[in-house]
Scaffold this motif. Structure first.
Motif, short mmCIF file in Angstrom:
data_model
loop_
_atom_site.label_atom_id
_atom_site.label_comp_id
_atom_site.label_asym_id
_atom_site.label_seq_id
_atom_site.Cartn_x
_atom_site.Cartn_y
_atom_site.Cartn_z
N SER A 105 -23.04 -19.06 16.08
CA SER A 105 -21.60 -19.27 16.21
C SER A 105 -20.78 -18.10 15.67
N THR A 106 -21.46 -17.12 15.11
CA THR A 106 -20.73 -15.97 14.55
C THR A 106 -21.57 -14.71 14.71
N SER A 107 -20.91 -13.57 14.74
CA SER A 107 -21.62 -12.30 14.87
C SER A 107 -22.07 -11.81 13.49
N LEU A 108 -22.99 -10.86 13.48
CA LEU A 108 -23.48 -10.31 12.22
C LEU A 108 -22.36 -9.63 11.45
N THR A 109 -21.52 -8.89 12.15
CA THR A 109 -20.41 -8.20 11.46
C THR A 109 -19.40 -9.20 10.91
N ASP A 110 -19.13 -10.28 11.65
CA ASP A 110 -18.24 -11.32 11.13
C ASP A 110 -18.84 -11.97 9.88
N ALA A 111 -20.16 -12.12 9.88
CA ALA A 111 -20.83 -12.71 8.72
C ALA A 111 -20.67 -11.82 7.50
N ILE A 112 -20.79 -10.50 7.70
CA ILE A 112 -20.62 -9.56 6.58
C ILE A 112 -19.19 -9.63 6.04
N VAL A 113 -18.21 -9.62 6.95
CA VAL A 113 -16.80 -9.68 6.54
C VAL A 113 -16.53 -10.97 5.78
N SER A 114 -17.08 -12.09 6.27
CA SER A 114 -16.85 -13.39 5.64
C SER A 114 -17.50 -13.47 4.27
N PRO A 146 -15.69 -11.51 0.29
CA PRO A 146 -14.88 -12.11 -0.78
C PRO A 146 -15.73 -13.01 -1.70
N LYS A 147 -16.69 -13.72 -1.12
CA LYS A 147 -17.55 -14.59 -1.92
C LYS A 147 -18.41 -13.77 -2.88
N LEU A 148 -18.95 -12.66 -2.37
CA LEU A 148 -19.77 -11.79 -3.22
C LEU A 148 -18.93 -11.15 -4.33
N ALA A 149 -17.69 -10.78 -3.98
CA ALA A 149 -16.80 -10.19 -4.98
C ALA A 149 -16.50 -11.19 -6.09
N HIS A 150 -16.28 -12.46 -5.71
CA HIS A 150 -16.04 -13.51 -6.71
C HIS A 150 -17.27 -13.69 -7.58
N ALA A 151 -18.46 -13.71 -6.96
CA ALA A 151 -19.70 -13.84 -7.72
C ALA A 151 -19.88 -12.68 -8.68
N GLN A 152 -19.55 -11.48 -8.21
CA GLN A 152 -19.68 -10.29 -9.05
C GLN A 152 -18.78 -10.39 -10.28
N GLU A 153 -17.54 -10.83 -10.09
CA GLU A 153 -16.61 -10.96 -11.21
C GLU A 153 -17.11 -12.00 -12.21
N ALA A 154 -17.62 -13.14 -11.70
CA ALA A 154 -18.13 -14.19 -12.60
C ALA A 154 -19.34 -13.70 -13.39
N ILE A 155 -20.23 -12.95 -12.74
CA ILE A 155 -21.41 -12.43 -13.43
C ILE A 155 -21.01 -11.38 -14.47
N GLU A 162 -21.56 -0.71 -0.11
CA GLU A 162 -22.12 -0.20 1.15
C GLU A 162 -21.77 -1.06 2.36
N SER A 163 -21.15 -2.21 2.14
CA SER A 163 -20.88 -3.11 3.26
C SER A 163 -19.92 -2.50 4.28
N GLY A 164 -18.98 -1.68 3.79
CA GLY A 164 -18.06 -1.01 4.71
C GLY A 164 -18.78 -0.05 5.63
N THR A 165 -19.71 0.72 5.05
CA THR A 165 -20.51 1.64 5.86
C THR A 165 -21.35 0.87 6.87
N LEU A 166 -21.93 -0.24 6.42
CA LEU A 166 -22.76 -1.06 7.31
C LEU A 166 -21.95 -1.61 8.48
N LEU A 167 -20.73 -2.04 8.21
CA LEU A 167 -19.86 -2.55 9.27
C LEU A 167 -19.57 -1.46 10.30
N THR A 168 -19.34 -0.24 9.82
CA THR A 168 -19.09 0.87 10.73
C THR A 168 -20.32 1.14 11.60
N LEU A 169 -21.50 1.18 10.96
CA LEU A 169 -22.73 1.45 11.70
C LEU A 169 -23.03 0.37 12.73
N LEU A 170 -22.68 -0.88 12.40
CA LEU A 170 -22.99 -2.00 13.29
C LEU A 170 -21.92 -2.22 14.36
N GLY A 171 -20.93 -1.34 14.42
CA GLY A 171 -19.94 -1.42 15.49
C GLY A 171 -18.92 -2.52 15.32
#
Length: 223
Positions: free
Chosen positions: A26-35, A38-47, A90-99
């Motif tokens: 139901s979603t593309s790989l790039t949409d999954a990375i974008v989604s 924010p969750k990973l950033a929240h987890a990073q701050e909590a850790i 690196e997620s920004g670079t990955l999004l660029t590479l994945l189109g």
């Protein structure tokens, strides 16, 4: 407090993984990375907050089993922090590479590392891969000699190569020990042989493919 923060981080990391489980359905790989970002950033701050809490916690008067668990956390948390920092940076670079922003085309050079060259090995096969929003749209794989036979323009090879070849073709493009230089030359010669302008050049050796299959396990190819 540290336990509550780590639990909160765990919840958000689980939520970050969910979009990848739906990828291609139901979603593309790039949409999954974008989604997930924010969750990973929240987890990073909590850790990070949990790490600060634990740094100020002395285990001197705690029961041994509790002290051992806290000391394990103190050792493992920096690894998690490093991993999350790397993924997010690196997620920004990955999004660029994945189109994610536009379709991408990559030239893949399949090199035989049993027949050594300055980079990788002898290029016997090439592939052109189209990627859009993380999905492979098309793969065209063919012998390197198909394109080399279309070379109209005469390009003189580097002097040391003149002993074995009189013209420079894609199959000899990996003449430079620096991969980036060899990759640029491969893209240039590929274009001169009638190929399109590519967004990047990837080299795969037999050994790399062997390592990939070890990591992924058996891959079934339809047909």
């Amino acid at each position: 407090d540290a336990g509550a923060l780590l639990a909160d981080a765990g919840v958000h990391m689980s939520q970050a993984i969910e979009p990848f489980l739906r990828a291609d359905l139901s979603t593309s790989l790039t949409d999954a990375i974008v989604s997930s970002r924010p969750k990973l950033a929240h987890a990073q701050e909590a850790i990070n907050q949990a790490s600060k809490k634990l740094e100020g916690t002395s285990t001197m008067f705690m029961p041994d089993e509790v002290a051992q668990e806290i000391n394990k956390l103190k050792k493992s948390i920096p690894n998690i922090q490093h991993a999350l920092h790397y993924i997010l940076s690196e997620s920004g670079t990955l999004l660029t590479l994945l189109g994610a922003d536009r379709d991408r085309q990559y030239l893949v050079l399949f090199a035989n590392n049993d027949e050594l060259r300055p980079v990788g090995g002898f290029i016997g096969t090439v592939g052109l891969i189209n990627i859009a929003r993380g999905k492979v749209e098309n793969i065209d794989v063919r012998s390197v000699y198909d394109g080399d036979g279309q070379m109209k323009k005469f390009i003189s090879p580097p002097n040391p190569l003149l002993a074995i070849v009189h013209r420079w073709y894609l199959r000899d493009s990996n003449w430079f020990v620096d991969y980036r230089t060899s990759a640029r030359k491969a893209a240039e010669l590929f274009e001169k042989e009638g190929g399109p302008t590519v967004d990047g050049v990837i080299m795969m050796t037999l050994q790399v493919i062997e390592y990939l299959v070890r990591a992924t396990g058996l891959i079934t190819v339809p047909g």
